[in-house]
Write a protein that holds these residues in place. Structure first.
Motif, PDB file in Angstrom:
ATOM      1  N   ALA A  10     -17.536 -13.221  10.717  1.00 18.19           N
ATOM      2  CA  ALA A  10     -18.350 -11.949  10.936  1.00 18.19           C
ATOM      3  C   ALA A  10     -19.790 -12.502  10.231  1.00 18.19           C
ATOM      4  CB  ALA A  10     -17.595 -10.885   9.964  1.00 18.19           C
ATOM      5  N   LYS A  11     -19.857 -13.474   9.291  1.00 16.43           N
ATOM      6  CA  LYS A  11     -21.171 -13.988   8.965  1.00 16.43           C
ATOM      7  C   LYS A  11     -21.870 -14.809   9.798  1.00 16.43           C
ATOM      8  CE  LYS A  11     -19.571 -13.934   4.119  1.00 16.43           C
ATOM      9  NZ  LYS A  11     -18.313 -14.768   3.561  1.00 16.43           N
ATOM     10  N   LEU A  12     -21.450 -15.405  10.991  1.00 13.83           N
ATOM     11  CA  LEU A  12     -22.251 -16.158  12.003  1.00 13.83           C
ATOM     12  C   LEU A  12     -23.256 -15.102  12.343  1.00 13.83           C
ATOM     13  CD1 LEU A  12     -19.168 -17.915  13.869  1.00 13.83           C
ATOM     14  CD2 LEU A  12     -20.950 -19.053  12.332  1.00 13.83           C
ATOM     15  N   PRO A  13     -24.523 -15.861  12.609  1.00 15.23           N
ATOM     16  CA  PRO A  13     -25.672 -15.164  13.127  1.00 15.23           C
ATOM     17  C   PRO A  13     -25.425 -14.327  14.537  1.00 15.23           C
ATOM     18  CG  PRO A  13     -26.048 -17.394  13.199  1.00 15.23           C
ATOM     19  CD  PRO A  13     -25.036 -17.204  12.311  1.00 15.23           C
ATOM     20  N   GLN A  14     -24.966 -15.108  15.310  1.00 11.75           N
ATOM     21  CA  GLN A  14     -24.677 -14.523  16.744  1.00 11.75           C
ATOM     22  C   GLN A  14     -23.878 -13.442  16.870  1.00 11.75           C
ATOM     23  OE1 GLN A  14     -24.234 -17.507  15.558  1.00 11.75           O
ATOM     24  NE2 GLN A  14     -24.951 -19.206  17.283  1.00 11.75           N
ATOM     25  N   VAL A  15     -22.850 -13.258  15.686  1.00 12.49           N
ATOM     26  CA  VAL A  15     -21.819 -12.432  16.135  1.00 12.49           C
ATOM     27  C   VAL A  15     -22.367 -10.882  15.608  1.00 12.49           C
ATOM     28  CG1 VAL A  15     -19.641 -11.503  15.149  1.00 12.49           C
ATOM     29  CG2 VAL A  15     -20.007 -14.113  15.433  1.00 12.49           C
ATOM     30  N   GLU A  16     -22.120  -9.846  16.354  1.00 11.94           N
ATOM     31  CA  GLU A  16     -22.516  -8.579  16.086  1.00 11.94           C
ATOM     32  C   GLU A  16     -21.631  -7.891  15.365  1.00 11.94           C
ATOM     33  OE1 GLU A  16     -25.475  -6.843  17.810  1.00 11.94           O
ATOM     34  OE2 GLU A  16     -24.975  -5.205  16.321  1.00 11.94           O
ATOM     35  N   LYS A  17     -20.302  -8.318  15.878  1.00 15.19           N
ATOM     36  CA  LYS A  17     -19.135  -7.433  15.307  1.00 15.19           C
ATOM     37  C   LYS A  17     -17.975  -8.432  15.264  1.00 15.19           C
ATOM     38  CE  LYS A  17     -17.073  -2.857  15.660  1.00 15.19           C
ATOM     39  NZ  LYS A  17     -15.975  -2.898  14.821  1.00 15.19           N
ATOM     40  N   ALA A  18     -17.372  -8.473  14.323  1.00 18.56           N
ATOM     41  CA  ALA A  18     -16.031  -9.397  14.410  1.00 18.56           C
ATOM     42  C   ALA A  18     -14.678  -8.400  14.303  1.00 18.56           C
ATOM     43  CB  ALA A  18     -16.059 -10.264  13.419  1.00 18.56           C
ATOM     44  N   GLN A  19     -13.676  -8.415  15.119  1.00 17.39           N
ATOM     45  CA  GLN A  19     -12.973  -7.239  14.834  1.00 17.39           C
ATOM     46  C   GLN A  19     -11.278  -7.805  15.031  1.00 17.39           C
ATOM     47  OE1 GLN A  19     -12.606  -4.308  17.964  1.00 17.39           O
ATOM     48  NE2 GLN A  19     -12.760  -2.763  16.688  1.00 17.39           N
ATOM     49  N   LEU A  20     -10.535  -7.492  14.283  1.00 14.04           N
ATOM     50  CA  LEU A  20      -9.144  -7.798  14.100  1.00 14.04           C
ATOM     51  C   LEU A  20      -8.299  -6.773  14.194  1.00 14.04           C
ATOM     52  CD1 LEU A  20      -7.043 -10.068  13.641  1.00 14.04           C
ATOM     53  CD2 LEU A  20      -7.495  -9.694  11.073  1.00 14.04           C
ATOM     54  N   ASP A  21      -7.270  -6.576  14.906  1.00 18.76           N
ATOM     55  CA  ASP A  21      -6.176  -5.538  14.847  1.00 18.76           C
ATOM     56  C   ASP A  21      -5.449  -5.777  13.889  1.00 18.76           C
ATOM     57  OD1 ASP A  21      -5.518  -3.045  15.609  1.00 18.76           O
ATOM     58  OD2 ASP A  21      -4.679  -3.593  17.699  1.00 18.76           O
ATOM     59  N   LEU A  22      -6.160  -5.497  12.685  1.00 13.58           N
ATOM     60  CA  LEU A  22      -5.414  -6.079  11.494  1.00 13.58           C
ATOM     61  C   LEU A  22      -4.433  -4.860  10.986  1.00 13.58           C
ATOM     62  CD1 LEU A  22      -5.614  -8.401   9.764  1.00 13.58           C
ATOM     63  CD2 LEU A  22      -7.210  -7.229   8.091  1.00 13.58           C
ATOM     64  N   ASP A  23      -4.773  -3.640  11.279  1.00 16.27           N
ATOM     65  CA  ASP A  23      -3.968  -2.629  10.653  1.00 16.27           C
ATOM     66  C   ASP A  23      -2.763  -2.645  11.414  1.00 16.27           C
ATOM     67  OD1 ASP A  23      -5.688  -1.485   8.955  1.00 16.27           O
ATOM     68  OD2 ASP A  23      -6.245   0.404  10.077  1.00 16.27           O
ATOM     69  N   TRP A  24      -2.692  -2.981  12.670  1.00 17.00           N
ATOM     70  CA  TRP A  24      -1.399  -2.917  13.354  1.00 17.00           C
ATOM     71  C   TRP A  24      -0.336  -3.982  12.923  1.00 17.00           C
ATOM     72  CZ3 TRP A  24       1.504  -5.783  16.575  1.00 17.00           C
ATOM     73  CH2 TRP A  24       2.439  -5.175  17.396  1.00 17.00           C
ATOM     74  N   VAL A  25      -1.052  -5.236  12.701  1.00 19.13           N
ATOM     75  CA  VAL A  25      -0.294  -6.262  12.443  1.00 19.13           C
ATOM     76  C   VAL A  25       0.248  -5.915  10.733  1.00 19.13           C
ATOM     77  CG1 VAL A  25      -0.263  -8.721  11.528  1.00 19.13           C
ATOM     78  CG2 VAL A  25      -1.850  -7.665  13.585  1.00 19.13           C
ATOM     79  N   ARG A  26      -0.514  -5.372   9.860  1.00 17.62           N
ATOM     80  CA  ARG A  26      -0.233  -5.082   8.555  1.00 17.62           C
ATOM     81  C   ARG A  26       1.011  -4.042   8.510  1.00 17.62           C
ATOM     82  NH1 ARG A  26      -5.882  -4.442   6.131  1.00 17.62           N
ATOM     83  NH2 ARG A  26      -6.132  -6.343   4.913  1.00 17.62           N
ATOM     84  N   LYS A  27       0.709  -3.252   9.565  1.00 18.75           N
ATOM     85  CA  LYS A  27       1.940  -2.095   9.455  1.00 18.75           C
ATOM     86  C   LYS A  27       3.363  -2.838   9.771  1.00 18.75           C
ATOM     87  CE  LYS A  27      -0.907   1.992  10.485  1.00 18.75           C
ATOM     88  NZ  LYS A  27      -1.518   2.531  11.434  1.00 18.75           N
ATOM     89  N   LEU A  28       2.974  -3.521  10.908  1.00 20.96           N
ATOM     90  CA  LEU A  28       4.222  -4.189  11.227  1.00 20.96           C
ATOM     91  C   LEU A  28       5.025  -5.349  10.257  1.00 20.96           C
ATOM     92  CD1 LEU A  28       6.016  -4.807  13.899  1.00 20.96           C
ATOM     93  CD2 LEU A  28       4.940  -6.866  14.197  1.00 20.96           C
ATOM     94  N   TYR A  29       4.046  -5.931   9.496  1.00 18.65           N
ATOM     95  CA  TYR A  29       4.611  -6.651   8.445  1.00 18.65           C
ATOM     96  C   TYR A  29       5.141  -5.803   7.292  1.00 18.65           C
ATOM     97  CZ  TYR A  29       3.354 -11.314   9.871  1.00 18.65           C
ATOM     98  OH  TYR A  29       3.133 -12.703  10.534  1.00 18.65           O
ATOM     99  N   ALA A  30       4.632  -4.837   7.048  1.00 22.54           N
ATOM    100  CA  ALA A  30       4.992  -4.110   6.064  1.00 22.54           C
ATOM    101  C   ALA A  30       6.363  -3.135   6.379  1.00 22.54           C
ATOM    102  CB  ALA A  30       3.957  -2.823   5.663  1.00 22.54           C
ATOM    103  N   LEU A  31       6.423  -2.947   7.563  1.00 25.24           N
ATOM    104  CA  LEU A  31       7.771  -2.552   8.217  1.00 25.24           C
ATOM    105  C   LEU A  31       9.041  -3.344   8.195  1.00 25.24           C
ATOM    106  CD1 LEU A  31       7.747   0.246   9.040  1.00 25.24           C
ATOM    107  CD2 LEU A  31       7.922  -0.457  11.525  1.00 25.24           C
ATOM    108  N   ILE A  32       8.757  -4.695   8.427  1.00 22.09           N
ATOM    109  CA  ILE A  32       9.614  -5.619   8.572  1.00 22.09           C
ATOM    110  C   ILE A  32      10.107  -6.021   7.000  1.00 22.09           C
ATOM    111  CG2 ILE A  32       9.874  -8.110   8.979  1.00 22.09           C
ATOM    112  CD1 ILE A  32       8.529  -7.809  11.294  1.00 22.09           C
ATOM    113  N   GLN A  33       8.784  -5.914   5.829  1.00 16.49           N
ATOM    114  CA  GLN A  33       9.336  -6.303   4.665  1.00 16.49           C
ATOM    115  C   GLN A  33      10.006  -4.952   4.173  1.00 16.49           C
ATOM    116  OE1 GLN A  33       5.527  -6.889   2.619  1.00 16.49           O
ATOM    117  NE2 GLN A  33       5.979  -9.092   2.851  1.00 16.49           N
TER     118      GLN A  33
END
Lengths: 240, 324
Positions: free
Chosen positions: B168-191
């Motif tokens: 996200a800090k790279l100058p050329q990058v306007e927006k960095a996105q990760l579908d993190l919520d979804w991963v987090r939810k899945l991991y939480a569910l598995i835990q």
């Protein structure tokens, strides 16, 4: 072999079974213990076999003071005592052979040694042909002899018998007594509780008479003793 | 054997150490047999006991299998931890390619996919069906995009989150996105499911101990007379305990095997519908069952529980029986 020193036993329900018993039975001796039911015969045997503990006094068996025996050591003491019961106490789901082999299995003998000793013991009581039977197939006298074989198979120096002839007819009783005499002849000490007076009269052995938890007579086998008819011997008991 | 050998009037010497050891092994064989006999003497009620234990074990085992499959499934969807880097509109094609090569050199990165604006527009118009509307646009509004896929070790929410922050800090990058919520939810569910499976396993393991303990208690009660007799003959508590321990062990073994069968049959039964379902999602996912080591683990645990249950029960109840 057996020594009682000032032994008293009072059961938790308050019943006093033994009062200040003093008694010595030497190694290789054979003695009868007699008296009415409730006189304390069974309690005496239970103290020797550690099924009960004395309230006061000391019981010394094979030179061991039983008061000092911890529960963990009780099995070892019992292995040196052959016990014979009125109701035989055989295991009915196992063969005659397995019943007799039990003390040897507990002591951890080699199985060939077990086979030899069990067959010798069964031969001694005349039941070698029945080793594969189960006790239920045997008569009362035969069951008692299985019980005796089990008691002697481990070659204990002391045999205790509680009314061993209680349920047997006179002929079978005499046979059992002859077995006991044979064991005694090879040096085994025996203490036999019995109220079979006619049988006792025929046997010429030391007889201890109990009444109300006390030893009232210690009659060695003297000629006069032999002449005493059994009824007279226990006359005092019969009146009470 | 002559009579004085039979009843030699001396203190019993017992057997030699070697003979005792050999006899101990022999006794163990005998008692193992007796223990199994004890079960077969009463086949119906003991079969039911075994089945109850098997079911109690099958529940946590089944849940564990579902979890393992769930994890596997979530790993095959490692797209979830893909990081999309939307570059600024003015980034040229060459700059985009250079950046992608630079990122690809990072050992944490498995692959970088380059989506140039023209390609993106084409894909979008095809997929959305707004071909006409897009044709009206005088300028491509879509930025060049890099889709960065981390290696597995960096696919966890935490690690991929760190990568995201760097890019996200790279100058050329306007927006960095990760579908993190979804991963987090899945991991939480598995835990959560893992915790639930552990709790269920613990509770049902305890239930198995109680079932076996109670069965052994009844067995001890049934053989009360026998125990009294062998105690009179001089048997130690350890000697009396052994056949009951073996009975407990056999219960555990039979229950373990039954449980394994139950699980395998259920999986076999589920295989077809799951394949159908996976087919609808264009996936070739198949339900994986118990591995060999897991099967052995299951049966060992079951045997252990059987042994422990009978051990906890038998000592107490044998001590309570004294000859009268």
């Amino acid at each position: 072999m057996i020594e009682f020193a000032h032994v008293s036993k009072r059961y938790p329900n308050g019943q006093i079974a033994l009062r200040n018993i003093d008694l010595q039975i030497g190694a290789g001796e054979m003695a009868f213990l007699t008296g009415h039911s409730g006189a304390g015969k069974s309690t005496m045997l239970k103290l020797i076999s550690l099924m009960e503990r004395p309230t006061a006094g000391q019981v010394i068996i094979n030179g061991k003071n039983l008061n000092r025996i911890k529960p963990r050591k009780i099995p070892a003491i019992r292995r040196d005592i052959g016990m014979i019961f009125q109701d035989h106490r055989l295991l009915f789901d196992r063969s005659v052979f397995d019943n007799v082999a039990l003390p040897l299995m507990i002591a951890g003998y080699d199985h060939r040694e077990i086979g030899r000793r069990v067959r010798a013991a069964l031969d001694k009581v005349g039941l070698l042909s029945k080793e594969k039977s189960t006790p239920i197939m045997l008569s009362g006298g035969e069951q008692q002899r299985v019980g005796i074989a089990r008691a002697v198979v481990n070659k204990p120096p002391l045999l205790l018998a509680d009314e061993p002839t209680g349920n047997l007819d006179p002929e079978l009783s005499a046979e059992i007594m002859r077995l006991f005499e044979q064991f005694n002849q090879v040096g085994v000490s025996l203490l036999i509780a019995s109220h079979d007076l006619s049988l006792l009269a025929k046997m010429h052995y030391r007889t201890l008479v109990m009444k109300d938890g006390q030893l009232i007579q210690d009659r060695s086998d003297t000629p006069q003793g032999l002449d005493l008819p059994p009824a007279q011997l226990l006359g005092a008991d019969n009146e009470s | 054997m002559n009579p004085d050998q039979l009843t030699g009037a001396r203190l019993t010497q017992g057997a030699s150490l070697k003979a005792r050891f050999k006899m101990l092994i022999r006794l163990h064989k005998l008692e193992a047999k007796r223990g199994i006999q004890d079960i077969f003497d009463n086949p119906l009620s003991n079969f039911m006991t075994v089945l109850v234990i098997a079911i109690a074990l099958a529940l946590p085992t089944g849940l564990q299998i579902m979890l393992d499959n769930g994890k596997q499934l979530s790993q095959s969807w490692d797209g979830a931890s893909r990081i999309s880097l939307f570059l600024t509109l003015e980034t040229s094609k060459k700059q985009t390619i250079d950046l992608s090569n630079k990122i690809r050199q990072n050992l944490a990165i498995k692959n970088v996919e380059v989506i140039l604006p023209d390609q993106a527009l084409k894909d979008f118009s095809q997929q959305s069906g707004f071909v006409d509307a897009i044709g009206e646009l005088d300028q491509n509004p879509l930025p060049p995009t890099l889709v960065v896929q981390p290696v597995e070790a960096y696919s966890t929410p935490f690690e991929s989150g760190k990568l995201l922050a760097i890019y996200a800090k790279l100058p050329q990058v306007e927006k960095a996105q990760l579908d993190l919520d979804w991963v987090r939810k899945l991991y939480a569910l598995i835990q959560l499911a893992e915790k639930a499976a552990a709790a269920l396993g613990l509770a049902l393991g305890l239930a198995v101990l109680l079932i076996i303990g109670n069965t052994i208690r009844l067995s001890v009660q049934n053989r009360r007379d026998e125990i009294e007799i062998v105690k009179l003959i001089g048997a130690t508590n350890a000697f009396i305990r052994r056949p009951f321990l073996y009975t407990g062990f056999w219960y555990g073994l039979f229950a373990g095997i039954s449980c394994w069968l139950l699980v395998e049959i259920s999986l076999f039964w589920l295989q077809q519908p799951i394949a159908n379902l996976a087919g609808l999602y264009q996936s070739d996912f198949t339900l994986s069952g118990l591995s060999w080591s897991q099967s052995i683990q299951l049966i060992s645990i079951s045997c252990g529980l059987g042994l422990l249950g009978s051990w906890l029960s038998v000592g107490r109840h044998i001590r309570a029986i004294e000859p009268r």
